[in-house]
Scaffold this motif. Structure first.
Motif, PDB file in Angstrom:
ATOM      1  N   ASN A 280       0.825  -1.215   0.000  1.00 27.38           N
ATOM      2  CA  ASN A 280       0.000   0.000   0.000  1.00 27.38           C
ATOM      3  C   ASN A 280       0.858   1.263   0.000  1.00 27.38           C
ATOM      4  O   ASN A 280       0.554   2.229  -0.711  1.00 27.38           O
ATOM      5  CB  ASN A 280      -0.933  -0.002   1.222  1.00 27.38           C
ATOM      6  N   GLU A 281       1.936   1.249   0.790  1.00 31.19           N
ATOM      7  CA  GLU A 281       2.832   2.413   0.822  1.00 31.19           C
ATOM      8  C   GLU A 281       3.522   2.605  -0.525  1.00 31.19           C
ATOM      9  O   GLU A 281       3.704   3.739  -0.983  1.00 31.19           O
ATOM     10  CB  GLU A 281       3.855   2.226   1.937  1.00 31.19           C
ATOM     11  N   LYS A 282       3.893   1.487  -1.157  1.00 37.85           N
ATOM     12  CA  LYS A 282       4.492   1.580  -2.488  1.00 37.85           C
ATOM     13  C   LYS A 282       3.534   2.227  -3.468  1.00 37.85           C
ATOM     14  O   LYS A 282       3.914   3.111  -4.258  1.00 37.85           O
ATOM     15  CB  LYS A 282       4.870   0.183  -2.977  1.00 37.85           C
ATOM     16  N   ASN A 283       2.267   1.831  -3.441  1.00 39.63           N
ATOM     17  CA  ASN A 283       1.273   2.395  -4.357  1.00 39.63           C
ATOM     18  C   ASN A 283       1.067   3.890  -4.113  1.00 39.63           C
ATOM     19  O   ASN A 283       0.887   4.663  -5.064  1.00 39.63           O
ATOM     20  CB  ASN A 283      -0.050   1.647  -4.220  1.00 39.63           C
ATOM     21  N   GLU A 284       1.098   4.309  -2.852  1.00 42.96           N
ATOM     22  CA  GLU A 284       0.946   5.729  -2.539  1.00 42.96           C
ATOM     23  C   GLU A 284       2.109   6.537  -3.096  1.00 42.96           C
ATOM     24  O   GLU A 284       1.921   7.637  -3.629  1.00 42.96           O
ATOM     25  CB  GLU A 284       0.832   5.932  -1.026  1.00 42.96           C
ATOM     26  N   ILE A 285       3.317   6.002  -2.982  1.00 41.10           N
ATOM     27  CA  ILE A 285       4.496   6.693  -3.518  1.00 41.10           C
ATOM     28  C   ILE A 285       4.417   6.780  -5.037  1.00 41.10           C
ATOM     29  O   ILE A 285       4.701   7.824  -5.638  1.00 41.10           O
ATOM     30  CB  ILE A 285       5.782   5.969  -3.078  1.00 41.10           C
ATOM     31  N   LEU A 286       4.025   5.684  -5.681  1.00 43.14           N
ATOM     32  CA  LEU A 286       3.913   5.683  -7.142  1.00 43.14           C
ATOM     33  C   LEU A 286       2.860   6.674  -7.619  1.00 43.14           C
ATOM     34  O   LEU A 286       3.066   7.382  -8.617  1.00 43.14           O
ATOM     35  CB  LEU A 286       3.579   4.277  -7.637  1.00 43.14           C
ATOM     36  N   LYS A 287       1.738   6.740  -6.915  1.00 46.43           N
ATOM     37  CA  LYS A 287       0.676   7.678  -7.309  1.00 46.43           C
ATOM     38  C   LYS A 287       1.127   9.122  -7.149  1.00 46.43           C
ATOM     39  O   LYS A 287       0.772   9.984  -7.952  1.00 46.43           O
ATOM     40  CB  LYS A 287      -0.595   7.409  -6.508  1.00 46.43           C
ATOM     41  N   LEU A 288       1.907   9.391  -6.112  1.00 44.30           N
ATOM     42  CA  LEU A 288       2.373  10.759  -5.901  1.00 44.30           C
ATOM     43  C   LEU A 288       3.403  11.171  -6.954  1.00 44.30           C
ATOM     44  O   LEU A 288       3.386  12.292  -7.450  1.00 44.30           O
ATOM     45  CB  LEU A 288       2.964  10.898  -4.503  1.00 44.30           C
ATOM     46  N   ILE A 289       4.311  10.243  -7.304  1.00 43.04           N
ATOM     47  CA  ILE A 289       5.378  10.581  -8.252  1.00 43.04           C
ATOM     48  C   ILE A 289       4.920  10.456  -9.695  1.00 43.04           C
ATOM     49  O   ILE A 289       5.207  11.326 -10.535  1.00 43.04           O
ATOM     50  CB  ILE A 289       6.610   9.686  -8.001  1.00 43.04           C
ATOM     51  N   LEU A 290       4.186   9.382 -10.016  1.00 40.33           N
ATOM     52  CA  LEU A 290       3.790   9.107 -11.398  1.00 40.33           C
ATOM     53  C   LEU A 290       2.344   9.460 -11.710  1.00 40.33           C
ATOM     54  O   LEU A 290       1.911   9.328 -12.849  1.00 40.33           O
ATOM     55  CB  LEU A 290       4.015   7.625 -11.717  1.00 40.33           C
ATOM     56  N   GLN A 291       1.595   9.878 -10.688  1.00 40.29           N
ATOM     57  CA  GLN A 291       0.173  10.213 -10.801  1.00 40.29           C
ATOM     58  C   GLN A 291      -0.729   9.002 -11.036  1.00 40.29           C
ATOM     59  O   GLN A 291      -1.946   9.137 -11.091  1.00 40.29           O
ATOM     60  CB  GLN A 291      -0.095  11.249 -11.928  1.00 40.29           C
ATOM     61  N   LYS A 292      -0.153   7.831 -11.209  1.00 40.33           N
ATOM     62  CA  LYS A 292      -0.950   6.611 -11.358  1.00 40.33           C
ATOM     63  C   LYS A 292      -0.079   5.396 -11.058  1.00 40.33           C
ATOM     64  O   LYS A 292       1.156   5.503 -11.039  1.00 40.33           O
ATOM     65  CB  LYS A 292      -1.537   6.504 -12.763  1.00 40.33           C
ATOM     66  N   ILE A 293      -0.731   4.265 -10.824  1.00 39.09           N
ATOM     67  CA  ILE A 293      -0.002   3.022 -10.591  1.00 39.09           C
ATOM     68  C   ILE A 293       0.217   2.324 -11.927  1.00 39.09           C
ATOM     69  O   ILE A 293      -0.747   2.069 -12.663  1.00 39.09           O
ATOM     70  CB  ILE A 293      -0.774   2.101  -9.634  1.00 39.09           C
ATOM     71  N   PRO A 294       1.457   2.026 -12.295  1.00 38.75           N
ATOM     72  CA  PRO A 294       1.716   1.367 -13.580  1.00 38.75           C
ATOM     73  C   PRO A 294       0.977   0.045 -13.701  1.00 38.75           C
ATOM     74  O   PRO A 294       1.006  -0.791 -12.799  1.00 38.75           O
ATOM     75  CB  PRO A 294       3.235   1.150 -13.562  1.00 38.75           C
ATOM     76  N   ALA A 295       0.287  -0.130 -14.816  1.00 36.06           N
ATOM     77  CA  ALA A 295      -0.464  -1.359 -15.077  1.00 36.06           C
ATOM     78  C   ALA A 295       0.284  -2.208 -16.103  1.00 36.06           C
ATOM     79  O   ALA A 295       1.343  -1.836 -16.593  1.00 36.06           O
ATOM     80  CB  ALA A 295      -1.861  -1.018 -15.567  1.00 36.06           C
ATOM     81  N   GLY A 296      -0.277  -3.363 -16.436  1.00 37.13           N
ATOM     82  CA  GLY A 296       0.344  -4.257 -17.406  1.00 37.13           C
ATOM     83  C   GLY A 296       0.212  -3.742 -18.824  1.00 37.13           C
ATOM     84  O   GLY A 296      -0.346  -2.675 -19.088  1.00 37.13           O
ATOM     85  N   GLY A 297       0.711  -4.497 -19.755  1.00 41.13           N
ATOM     86  CA  GLY A 297       0.665  -4.120 -21.160  1.00 41.13           C
ATOM     87  C   GLY A 297       1.203  -5.235 -22.016  1.00 41.13           C
ATOM     88  O   GLY A 297       1.207  -6.407 -21.623  1.00 41.13           O
ATOM     89  N   ALA A 298       1.676  -4.875 -23.197  1.00 40.92           N
ATOM     90  CA  ALA A 298       2.280  -5.866 -24.093  1.00 40.92           C
ATOM     91  C   ALA A 298       3.577  -6.381 -23.476  1.00 40.92           C
ATOM     92  O   ALA A 298       4.362  -5.602 -22.922  1.00 40.92           O
ATOM     93  CB  ALA A 298       2.554  -5.230 -25.454  1.00 40.92           C
TER      94      ALA A 298
END
Length: 500
Positions: free
Chosen positions: A337-355
């Motif tokens: 949860n703390e990791k997700n909060e940091i990612l949202k603050l720095i990147l504005q979103k949580i990186p999701a999957g992709g190709a």
């Protein structure tokens, strides 16, 4: 409080002690061995002279330290937008730093400074491997005020920072964001950095062994006598005990190292940035600026997943020839949860999957060739050319082959490049699985390569260069790699991001 620094100021008076020990340290490195040799080799009369010499040298160092304190001043020239430091006893020097070129202002505190309650303020600019300016003895409140004044130019030129600054001008009251508990540090200490700790212990062991042999004038461990008294099965048992002891010692050393280094790890939101503070003996005060973050690395292993802890490393943009330590900030022991909060603050979103782009199986074959086949070839050559070779070593070699093969297999299986519209994620590692995240608009340059014998196989390699370091993906589908490269270059042409 810009007017506070309009006139030249000196360091804290108690800082003379810091300057004294700093000067004594440098003189000690130069004359210490000579003084020790003098004390050991000469008679009692000479030792009296040595004692008087040490007293005289201490008085000289004290005088030099006081003169350093007296001649060290700093101030802000608001008209020219410059930070000026003047210092020197006989040779006077002036260091002039333009405010718009300041990249980092860090506040640190070592053990001595903690005892006398002063701090070091370091100013980093582009084009130097060392801190451009360093004030070694300054009070905490004054250091915070000076840091704000030095970063004022950046605050006023960035709308997001200026807006937050207008809402909260109190630098001494940052907003709490994250605090790493002692339990989390304990979990990290017993589950990470085994290789680093083992290397340090091995270096320490061989250093002690070397000094012991020089001191006693003979080998401490006589291999002939050792083999005479112990059979192979007894040696195996002894090795098992020694390895178990080393594993326990590695865990203890690593635990102590992490707790001491990252004790009281606190992150606060401040002026649009993250203010990081940590350290038991040496206190560090660092700034994470979201707009300058280049690469975010998330590392975890099996045990850390079970304990819900991970290590998050943030690499910021550093111009010039700064070393990695200037741009890398580690956040150990945060949970999901703390990791997700940091990612949202720095990147504005949580990186999701992709190709997902996977490496060709030839990457595994080549890794096995280097780590297994070549060492086996060398061992076979030695085995066949030595008479009465102890065949028991074959068991150890077989164990190495199994472990190295498993390591390379999992390293290959975990290797992949995940690509979506907003992020590029490189996954790698065998035991510690690392995910490095970058945004396409952070890319500075792209390198693609393909060996001539890989052309018919349509495989090649990719390196993405950023101001915070590079990430590389090897032996993937080259046609797919080139299509993504063209897309990223197009996005860079359209992007107006200004992260420097």
């Amino acid at each position: 409080m810009e007017s506070l620094f309009d006139k030249p100021q000196r360091q804290s008076p108690i800082g003379v002690l810091v300057l004294f020990f700093d000067t004594a340290y440098h003189y000690g490195k130069a004359f210490g061995p000579l003084l020790v040799l003098y004390a050991v080799k000469f008679n009692n009369v000479s030792k009296i002279i040595l004692f008087l010499s040490i007293i005289g040298l201490t008085m000289i160092i004290g005088l030099i330290s006081y003169l350093k304190y007296l001649n060290f001043t700093f101030f802000l020239d608001h008209d020219k937008k410059e930070f000026v430091i003047k210092e020197g006893i006989f040779n006077k020097t002036s260091t002039i730093i333009q405010l718009q070129k300041i990249q980092q202002v860090n506040i640190t505190q070592n053990l001595l400074q903690r005892i006398i309650n002063v701090y070091t303020l370091k100013v980093d600019t582009a084009g130097s491997n060392e801190s451009e300016a360093k004030i070694k003895a300054i009070s905490h409140n004054l250091a915070l005020e000076l840091k704000l004044a030095l970063l004022q130019n950046e605050i006023t030129t960035e709308p997001s920072l200026s807006h937050e600054f207008s809402q909260d001008k109190d630098l001494d009251a940052p907003q709490p964001f994250l605090k790493i508990s002692f339990l989390s540090l304990f979990k990290m200490g017993i589950t990470s950095n085994y290789v680093k700790s083992f290397s340090l212990l091995l270096l320490f062991f061989f250093t002690v062994l070397d000094y012991g042999e020089h001191f006693f004038g003979a080998e401490i461990f006589d291999e002939g006598q050792f083999n005479k008294f112990f059979q192979f099965d007894v040696i195996i048992e002894i090795m098992f005990v020694v390895i178990s002891f080393f594993v326990l010692l590695i865990i203890i050393v690593n635990l102590i190292r992490i707790v001491v280094k990252y004790f009281d790890y606190t992150i606060n939101k401040q002026l649009g940035s993250l203010l990081v503070t940590y350290g038991l003996i040496n206190t560090n005060n660092l700034i994470i600026k979201p707009e300058k973050v280049q690469i975010i690395s998330i590392s975890t292993n099996y045990f850390q997943k079970k304990l819900d802890v991970l290590e998050l490393t943030i690499k910021q943009a550093i111009q010039g020839e700064k070393g990695d330590q200037m741009s890398k900030i580690e956040i150990p022991g945060c949970n999901e949860n703390e990791k997700n909060e940091i990612l949202k603050l720095i990147l504005q979103k949580i990186p999701a999957g992709g190709a997902i782009l996977l490496p060709n199986f030839r990457k595994l074959v080549f890794a096995l060739f280097l780590s297994v086949f070549l060492p086996l070839l060398v061992y076979a050559s030695i085995r066949n050319n030595i008479k009465n070779f102890d065949l028991h070593y074959d068991f150890f070699v077989a164990g190495y082959v199994v472990l190295a093969s498993i390591f390379q297999f999992f390293k290959f299986r975990n290797s992949r490049l995940v690509i979506n519209d907003d992020f590029i994620i490189l996954q790698s590692g065998a035991w510690d699985i690392s995910n490095e995240i970058i945004e396409p608009n952070r890319i500075q340059a792209i390198t693609t390569s393909q060996l001539f014998w890989h052309k018919n196989l349509n495989i090649g390699s990719l390196i993405l260069h950023t101001a915070g370091g590079d990430i590389a993906f090897q032996l993937g589908d080259f046609q797919t790699i080139k299509s993504y490269v063209n897309l990223w270059l197009y996005q860079l042409e359209k992007s107006d991001s200004n992260w420097m």
